[in-house]
Design an enzyme around this catalytic site. Structure first.
Site, PDB file in Angstrom:
ATOM      1  N   ASN A  14       5.866  71.403 -90.829  1.00 11.75           N
ATOM      2  CA  ASN A  14       5.058  70.412 -90.109  1.00 11.75           C
ATOM      3  C   ASN A  14       3.646  70.936 -89.940  1.00 11.75           C
ATOM      4  OD1 ASN A  14       7.064  68.490 -89.513  1.00 11.75           O
ATOM      5  ND2 ASN A  14       7.680  69.586 -87.654  1.00 11.75           N
ATOM      6  N   ALA A 223      12.733  84.965 -71.135  1.00 15.38           N
ATOM      7  CA  ALA A 223      12.283  86.309 -70.746  1.00 15.38           C
ATOM      8  C   ALA A 223      13.450  87.253 -70.459  1.00 15.38           C
ATOM      9  CB  ALA A 223      11.398  86.204 -69.513  1.00 15.38           C
ATOM     10  N   ASP A 253      11.745  80.962 -82.804  1.00  8.96           N
ATOM     11  CA  ASP A 253      11.627  81.151 -84.261  1.00  8.96           C
ATOM     12  C   ASP A 253      11.501  82.641 -84.600  1.00  8.96           C
ATOM     13  OD1 ASP A 253      11.749  78.422 -84.737  1.00  8.96           O
ATOM     14  OD2 ASP A 253       9.589  78.156 -84.541  1.00  8.96           O
TER      15      ASP A 253
HETATM   16  P1  ATP Z   1      10.763  78.180 -78.047  1.00  7.84           P
HETATM   17  O1  ATP Z   1      11.379  76.803 -78.059  1.00  7.84           O
HETATM   18  O2  ATP Z   1       9.594  78.333 -77.095  1.00  7.84           O
HETATM   19  O3  ATP Z   1      10.479  78.746 -79.377  1.00  7.84           O
HETATM   20  P2  ATP Z   1      13.411  79.023 -77.325  1.00  7.84           P
HETATM   21  O4  ATP Z   1      13.782  78.182 -76.127  1.00  7.84           O
HETATM   22  O5  ATP Z   1      14.000  78.662 -78.627  1.00  7.84           O
HETATM   23  O6  ATP Z   1      11.839  79.155 -77.409  1.00  7.84           O
HETATM   24  P3  ATP Z   1      13.715  81.426 -75.737  1.00  7.84           P
HETATM   25  O7  ATP Z   1      15.086  81.669 -75.257  1.00  7.84           O
HETATM   26  O8  ATP Z   1      12.740  80.863 -74.762  1.00  7.84           O
HETATM   27  O9  ATP Z   1      13.808  80.536 -77.072  1.00  7.84           O
HETATM   28  O10 ATP Z   1      13.076  82.756 -76.318  1.00  7.84           O
HETATM   29  C1  ATP Z   1      13.542  83.396 -77.483  1.00  7.84           C
HETATM   30  C2  ATP Z   1      13.420  84.891 -77.333  1.00  7.84           C
HETATM   31  O11 ATP Z   1      12.042  85.218 -77.131  1.00  7.84           O
HETATM   32  C3  ATP Z   1      14.154  85.461 -76.119  1.00  7.84           C
HETATM   33  O12 ATP Z   1      15.487  85.776 -76.492  1.00  7.84           O
HETATM   34  C4  ATP Z   1      13.314  86.686 -75.776  1.00  7.84           C
HETATM   35  O13 ATP Z   1      13.740  87.811 -76.532  1.00  7.84           O
HETATM   36  C5  ATP Z   1      11.904  86.303 -76.216  1.00  7.84           C
HETATM   37  N1  ATP Z   1      11.090  85.830 -75.082  1.00  7.84           N
HETATM   38  C6  ATP Z   1      10.868  84.555 -74.716  1.00  7.84           C
HETATM   39  N2  ATP Z   1      10.079  84.497 -73.626  1.00  7.84           N
HETATM   40  C7  ATP Z   1       9.794  85.774 -73.303  1.00  7.84           C
HETATM   41  C8  ATP Z   1       9.019  86.403 -72.253  1.00  7.84           C
HETATM   42  N3  ATP Z   1       8.382  85.692 -71.329  1.00  7.84           N
HETATM   43  N4  ATP Z   1       8.954  87.760 -72.239  1.00  7.84           N
HETATM   44  C9  ATP Z   1       9.589  88.506 -73.174  1.00  7.84           C
HETATM   45  N5  ATP Z   1      10.336  87.974 -74.171  1.00  7.84           N
HETATM   46  C10 ATP Z   1      10.435  86.635 -74.238  1.00  7.84           C
END
Ligand code: ATP
Length: 304
Positions: A14, A223, A253
């Site tokens: 995209n 996080a 991702d």
């Molecule tokens: P997005 O949709 O924003 O790509 P998501 O919801 O698919 O994210 P999350 O669970 O929010 O995935 O984050 C994926 C990984 O990124 C987590 O498992 C963690 O390792 C890392 N991560 C996300 N936010 C943080 C943060 N604030 N600090 C450190 N690591 C983070």
């Protein structure tokens, strides 16, 4: 030096149109914006770039329109070293676009899949050799479900590791789930797939998915890090790293790229999940989904 792991990503491309404005327009109103950015995105392309940055030999199968956005997206992938011979151009549909409005600290997004909807099972047949030569096949849900199902079937036929990032969230059949080796939902995708409220425990949700036949479920917890469980195993939690957060777009991702990279090298699920948490922690310290994907050396330098 070891051979780089070979991964095929079957997924979306995209162009993200990011508009920043002081406030969002009310219904029927026009407001002036402050900035616009054109940023290559799509879960498939983001994960492909993440893998390429880590050093994987990576091929992408997907679809764009025969327009300037499509050419720009292909150029961005090629520049990172992704093999784009499996990315087809179509005259009948525009390249997929995510229109993102950032205003008053909130965002609203409209995604138009465009050519992504034309990534069809026959495109996979045309690229079966690519799949046959891979170590791991990685898919998401921004292309037609029939293509995802066929991709999984082809990967299984050739004895490949199948990893599915079930995003954006949608219900999936037990037949499909039972063929997945590694399923990587975030917290809300886990709840939807397991048919449970988000407040229920991660272990309960994962257990439900393992009952459908998934071999291993790895859930990201923002996080807090991630948790995984294999069939007949117990839940293992990997703590998140404390980092200065700049932009969490594409954190999921980056996690999927890191996990696929390690699993394609036959690493254990614990090692792979630890690595994925490191990769995604570094990704949130930089702006942009593809722009934030770290290189292998950065991950090694930061965490050893
Ligand atoms: P997005 O949709 O924003 O790509 P998501 O919801 O698919 O994210 P999350 O669970 O929010 O995935 O984050 C994926 C990984 O990124 C987590 O498992 C963690 O390792 C890392 N991560 C996300 N936010 C943080 C943060 N604030 N600090 C450190 N690591 C983070």
């Amino acid at each position: 030096m070891n051979q780089p792991p070979k991964v095929v990503v079957i997924g979306s491309l995209n162009m993200d149109l990011v508009v920043k404005a002081r406030r969002a327009p009310k219904r029927g109103e026009t407001v002036m914006g402050d900035e616009i950015h054109f940023i290559p995105g799509g879960k498939g392309a983001n994960q492909a770039v993440g893998l390429a940055r880590l050093g994987a030999e990576i091929s992408m199968i997907g679809a764009v329109g025969s327009d300037s956005f499509g050419r720009e997206l292909k150029r961005a992938l090629k520049k990172t070293g992704v093999n784009i011979t499996g990315v087809k151009e179509h005259d009948s549909q525009a390249t997929g676009v995510a229109s993102i409005l950032l205003a008053e600290g909130d965002n609203s997004i409209v995604v138009v899949p465009g050519a992504n909807a034309l990534c069809l099972p026959e495109d996979l047949e045309d690229n079966e050799r690519m799949i046959a030569e891979a170590d791991l096949v990685l898919l998401q849900l921004e292309i037609p479900l029939a293509t995802v199902e066929y991709g999984i079937q082809l990967a299984k036929k050739h004895g490949k590791i199948v990893m599915l990032n079930p995003a954006p969230a949608q219900s999936l059949s037990q037949e499909l789930l039972s063929q997945v080796d590694y399923l990587t939902p975030n917290r809300s995708e886990l709840a939807l797939l397991a048919g449970m409220p988000e407040e229920s425990s991660v272990a309960q949700g994962i257990n439900r998915l393992l009952d459908t036949g998934v071999t291993c479920c790895v859930t990201t917890l923002g996080a807090e890090g991630a948790a995984f469980m294999e069939k007949e195993g117990s839940i293992t939690k990997i703590l998140g790293h404390q980092v200065p957060v700049v932009d969490t777009t594409g954190a999921g991702d980056a996690f999927n790229a890191g996990l696929a990279y390690a699993l394609a090298q036959q690493k254990s699920i614990r090692e792979a999940a630890e690595f994925a948490v490191e990769v995604s922690a570094l990704a949130v310290t930089k702006f942009g989904a593809q722009g934030g994907m770290p290189r292998l050396r950065e991950v090694e330098e930061h965490f050893t």
